[in-house]
Design an enzyme around this catalytic site. Structure first.
Site, PDB file in Angstrom:
ATOM      1  N   SER A 232      33.072 -52.549 -55.525  1.00 54.28           N
ATOM      2  CA  SER A 232      31.875 -53.254 -55.277  1.00 54.28           C
ATOM      3  C   SER A 232      30.813 -52.310 -54.708  1.00 54.28           C
ATOM      4  O   SER A 232      31.075 -51.336 -54.192  1.00 54.28           O
ATOM      5  CB  SER A 232      31.941 -54.252 -54.473  1.00 54.28           C
ATOM      6  OG  SER A 232      32.030 -53.949 -52.895  1.00 54.28           O
ATOM      7  N   ASP A 233      29.538 -52.812 -55.272  1.00 47.81           N
ATOM      8  CA  ASP A 233      28.525 -51.876 -54.354  1.00 47.81           C
ATOM      9  C   ASP A 233      28.558 -52.458 -52.745  1.00 47.81           C
ATOM     10  O   ASP A 233      29.106 -53.486 -52.648  1.00 47.81           O
ATOM     11  CB  ASP A 233      27.310 -52.272 -55.066  1.00 47.81           C
ATOM     12  CG  ASP A 233      26.206 -51.104 -54.738  1.00 47.81           C
ATOM     13  OD1 ASP A 233      26.236 -50.280 -53.712  1.00 47.81           O
ATOM     14  OD2 ASP A 233      24.959 -50.877 -55.615  1.00 47.81           O
ATOM     15  N   TRP A 234      27.836 -51.723 -51.948  1.00 43.97           N
ATOM     16  CA  TRP A 234      27.956 -51.916 -50.704  1.00 43.97           C
ATOM     17  C   TRP A 234      27.221 -53.403 -50.350  1.00 43.97           C
ATOM     18  O   TRP A 234      26.286 -53.711 -50.533  1.00 43.97           O
ATOM     19  CB  TRP A 234      27.419 -50.840 -50.041  1.00 43.97           C
ATOM     20  CG  TRP A 234      28.354 -49.923 -49.389  1.00 43.97           C
ATOM     21  CD1 TRP A 234      28.350 -49.222 -48.297  1.00 43.97           C
ATOM     22  CD2 TRP A 234      29.521 -49.029 -50.237  1.00 43.97           C
ATOM     23  NE1 TRP A 234      29.304 -48.458 -48.166  1.00 43.97           N
ATOM     24  CE2 TRP A 234      29.939 -48.164 -49.363  1.00 43.97           C
ATOM     25  CE3 TRP A 234      29.804 -49.329 -51.477  1.00 43.97           C
ATOM     26  CZ2 TRP A 234      31.142 -47.533 -49.767  1.00 43.97           C
ATOM     27  CZ3 TRP A 234      30.816 -48.385 -51.705  1.00 43.97           C
ATOM     28  CH2 TRP A 234      31.371 -47.518 -50.937  1.00 43.97           C
TER      29      TRP A 234
END
Length: 865
Positions: A232-234
């Site tokens: 995932s992106d952060w």
């Protein structure tokens, strides 16, 4: 680094490890342990691996007070080189930088598409064209992997704006999704097989990308056969079971929000099967296995590299990314204005002349080993005595960082003292000497932009704490100075004990710190030259503020502060002074543009205009010195209403550490420009195809231009932009001839067995060595197409270096499916229709285009890579 089995570890070893993991351990492996590290299980020899931003440098584990790094030119600058070998070498450099920072996984490259000119992260990506983006990304990833580090393609997919980025739904047709937005990922995976893919923050057609089975399970893993990890992106995970079942392997950062106990509950309630859990665990273990190739110890210390050969490569990249947009003749000499004469005195004017605009903002920003301004680059080349400077106007959005101009009170070192407390300051103000608190941490710092996302201290728990910033400022000249304080939290700025900026009592929401901070609040104070003025900031972290966040932004915990300042400038007077100097100068360079203040993750630009005062400055200088060279630094297109007046014009992007040297090398002819625009530059904002549907409206953004992105729109509608995609001049001249197109296996049932071999003879017809870029476009059948298609589309390119008078044959091989197909929504597959196509080979200069016919004998449907 601890390792699972770095020597000859095979699938059976991973199977064995999975069988020995407890359910809790399996769940733990699927999320980060902190901002940058994965979870370790020492009893089974499973280490923690480290990730780092990306994409134009390896920052390491600290936004706050981090270790300096090499900074590459931004993504659009690299795209402008059209040089896959150079990008491969830069990937190797990035791998070395990652190893120096103890990192195993690089969070780059960014390969989203600039569907419009305003995207805050547009500078990170390579191009508006998916083929250029995908091939450049493949070279980047191959170089990173050659150094043993895992690259990460990001962001899958349609992360093309910052406005409400975690909440917005990108409404895009299946055809545009495939032909424009997914194609860069498809080509990069086909060409390099990178070890990780990062999902985007946004929704795609109503469903967040990180829990979208159509994207992850069906296309990425199913159709393309991708075997790497999906992360995932952060803070870009939004669900428990949906994300795991869709195929999201790793939630970042840690501690987890959606794995842990929540995932255990999903397992016990059969929302997630253990078989699916094991599939996710396997991908994380394979990522750890792949990362072990870097030979980096677990939790390794971070260090600087900064090798001479790296500086040389960065300088080469900076120079080769500069696009020569115009180079008309000097009326008095009847010769092109560029290159300039280093023996003459050079007047350097403008807001970017003495500014190191070396990178954009957000996660792509980093603390560089060093920076070079255009003024410095020119002075180093010609001699300081040959260079005169005039400011003209300022170009900053926020006041320039003050930290490097401060001195510590205790030792007089450059910088300031940063003290951290667990208790709030006394009501009377800590600067008055009544502060009885004991700091838990005391740091000497020079960078006065402090983003605290990854700051930690054993005595601090939670996100609520306090800090002071203290130093002295000795101004070089007396006058009124402006100071600015931006916070994600609360802040008060005192100069000599007087409150100058209050960013606590009443706060206004801004775009700082990824959209969770305030606007810059400013104040003024008259300061005397030669006097040490006391500078003091009281700061409280984000939870101390009652400011309401914008909808759809990502919150990064404790927040941060930014302190800027400079002497107040009367713009009209400064322009007048610059014009007077220009009228008498031998040769003039005007440096204008944007910076990381204007282009950054967290917000989009509201318009294409250059900063206030810039247009007036350029027009005024050109009125008295029509041969002035205009240098523009920006990551994406800007308006240039004076472009028709300018005779010499360069687009210089954000050039990394060596930006100023790269610009100077081109200005004075040490580098012969060969770069081409990877983006179309419209004349004005309303001319671009996404103009009516760029921002989020009630949680959705309509990709109404469909497949007609960038040059596809301008070519098809016949609208002439300011500068076309692929435009770029040289100090050399070239000639193309003898274009041939040969198709292999024209009747093969499987189109993947067929390809085009495009060959063209290229000659350097000048007395100067130079590099030519040959762009290969394909025009579809004019009458026989069953759907509307762009007039032409880029399908391949090649760069060739030629000595004066040299002639070489350039050959480019293109898969026939890529060259001729469109996405057929009716059969949910690629379709190559039979008919008469035309292949164009395009070189530098007007009229340097060749066309050859291509007859596709049979129609074929295909899928996959």
């Amino acid at each position: 680094m601890g390792s699972i089995d770095t020597v000859g570890m095979g699938q059976r070893a991973i199977d064995q490890i999975i069988s020995e993991l407890s359910l809790n351990e399996k769940v733990a492996l699927l999320s980060g342990v902190d901002a940058w590290h994965t979870f370790a299980i020492p009893r089974l020899g499973i280490p923690s691996i480290r990730t780092t931003d990306g994409p134009n440098g390896a920052r390491g584990t600290r936004y706050f007070n981090g270790v300096p790094s090499a900074c590459l030119p931004c993504g659009t600058a690299l795209g402008a080189t059209f040089d896959r070998d150079l990008i491969f070498s830069l990937g190797q450099l990035l791998a070395a930088e990652c190893r120096a920072k103890g990192a195993h996984v690089l969070l780059g490259p960014t390969i989203n598409i600039q569907r419009g000119p305003l995207g805050g992260r547009g500078f990170e990506s390579f191009s508006e064209d998916p083929v250029l983006s995908g091939l450049a990304a493949a070279s980047y990833c191959s170089g990173v992997q050659d150094g043993g580090v895992v690259p990460t393609l990001k962001h899958l997919v349609c992360n093309d704006q910052e406005h409400e980025r975690v909440a917005v739904s990108a409404l895009v047709t299946p055809r545009a999704l495939r032909e424009i937005y997914l194609l860069p990922f498809q080509l990069a995976i086909q060409g390099a097989r990178p070890g990780a893919v990062m999902t985007s923050y946004n929704k795609v057609n109503g469903l967040h990308a990180s829990e979208n089975p159509g994207l992850i399970r069906d296309i990425l893993r199913g159709e393309w056969g991708y075997e790497g990890a999906v992360i995932s992106d952060w803070f870009g995970t939004y669900s428990v079971a949906d994300a795991v079942n869709a195929g999201l392997d790793l939630e970042m950062p840690g501690p987890t929000r959606f794995r842990g106990p929540a995932l255990m509950h999903a397992l016990t309630s059969n929302k997630v099967s253990e078989k699916t859990l094991n599939e996710r665990v396997r991908k994380v273990l394979e990522l750890v296995q792949l990362a072990s190739r870097a030979g980096v110890p677990e939790y390794a210390p971070e260090r600087k590299l900064n090798r001479p050969e790296d500086r040389a490569l960065l300088r080469r990249a900076a120079g080769e990314s500069v696009v020569l947009l115009k180079n008309d003749k000097n009326d008095s000499t009847n010769s092109p204005i560029l290159p300039l004469d280093r023996e003459k005195t050079t007047l350097v004017i403008g807001p970017n002349a003495d500014l190191a605009a070396y990178c954009g903002g957000g996660s792509a920003s980093l603390l560089a080993y060093y920076t070079v301004t255009p003024r410095q680059g020119i002075a180093d080349k010609c001699g300081a005595e040959q260079v005169v400077f005039s400011q003209g106007c300022y170009g900053h959005k926020e006041l320039p960082l003050l930290g490097e101009h401060l001195r510590t009170i205790e030792t007089g070192q450059p910088g300031y003292t940063f003290r951290v407390y667990t208790e709030p300051p006394p009501a009377s103000g800590s600067f008055k000497g009544s502060d009885s608190r004991t700091p838990v941490d005391e740091l000497h710092m020079t960078n006065s932009s402090a983003f605290l996302m990854d700051y930690s201290h054993p005595q601090i728990s939670g996100d609520t704490y306090y800090a002071t910033l203290e130093g002295t400022f000795e101004p070089p000249e007396s006058g009124v100075y402006e100071f600015g304080l931006t916070v994600a939290g609360t802040g008060l700025l005192y100069i000599d004990g007087v409150l100058v900026v209050d960013n606590k009592t009443v706060q206004r929401a801004g775009t700082s710190f990824f959209g969770i901070g305030t606007v810059e609040e400013r104040g003024e104070r008259y300061l005397e030259a030669g006097k040490k003025h006391h500078v003091f900031v009281e700061f409280g972290t984000a939870p101390t503020s009652n400011l309401q966040h914008h909808h759809g932004v990502v919150s990064f915990g404790p927040g941060g502060l930014r302190l800027g300042g400079c002497r107040k400038l009367d713009t009209d007077t400064a322009i007048q002074q610059a014009v007077q100097s220009a009228a008498q100068a031998d040769q003039v360079v005007v440096c204008v543009g944007l910076s990381g203040d204007w282009e950054s993750e967290g917000f989009d630009r509201p318009h294409m205009d250059l900063p206030p005062g810039t247009e007036e400055l350029v027009n005024a200088v050109l009125a008295v010195q029509p041969n002035a060279v205009i240098v523009v630094q920006s990551g994406t297109p800007v308006t240039m209403p004076w472009a028709d007046k300018a005779k010499a014009l360069l687009q210089a992007w954000y050039g990394g550490n060596e930006a100023g040297n790269g610009i100077a090398d081109v200005l004075f002819g040490d580098v012969n420009p060969s770069a081409k625009l990877p983006l179309t530059f419209p004349r004005e904002l309303s001319q671009n195809p996404s103009y009516l549907s760029y921002r989020s409206e009630r949680g959705r953004v309509l990709y109404s231009e469909d497949i007609y992105v960038g040059y596809r729109y301008y070519d098809t509608t016949g609208q002439p932009p300011l500068f076309r995609f692929g435009h770029g001049l040289s100090y050399s001249t070239f000639h193309l001839r003898d274009l041939t197109v040969r198709e292999t296996a024209p009747y093969a049932a499987n189109i993947k067995e067929s390809s085009l071999r495009v060959s063209v003879t290229v000659s350097n017809t000048s007395a100067r060595p130079g590099a030519e870029v040959v762009l290969v476009y394909v025009r579809p059948p004019a009458a026989a197409c069953s759907v509307g298609r762009p007039v032409r589309e880029l399908k391949g390119y090649e760069k060739v270096m030629l000595q004066p008078g040299e002639t070489r044959e350039v050959s480019i091989t293109i898969p026939l499916g890529l060259a001729t197909s469109f996405w057929d929504e009716g059969c949910d597959a690629w379709l190559s229709e039979k008919g008469l196509y035309f292949v164009e080979a395009v070189g530098t200069g007007e009229g340097n285009t060749l066309v050859a016919p291509l007859t596709v004998q049979v129609s074929r449907v295909w899928n996959g890579l």
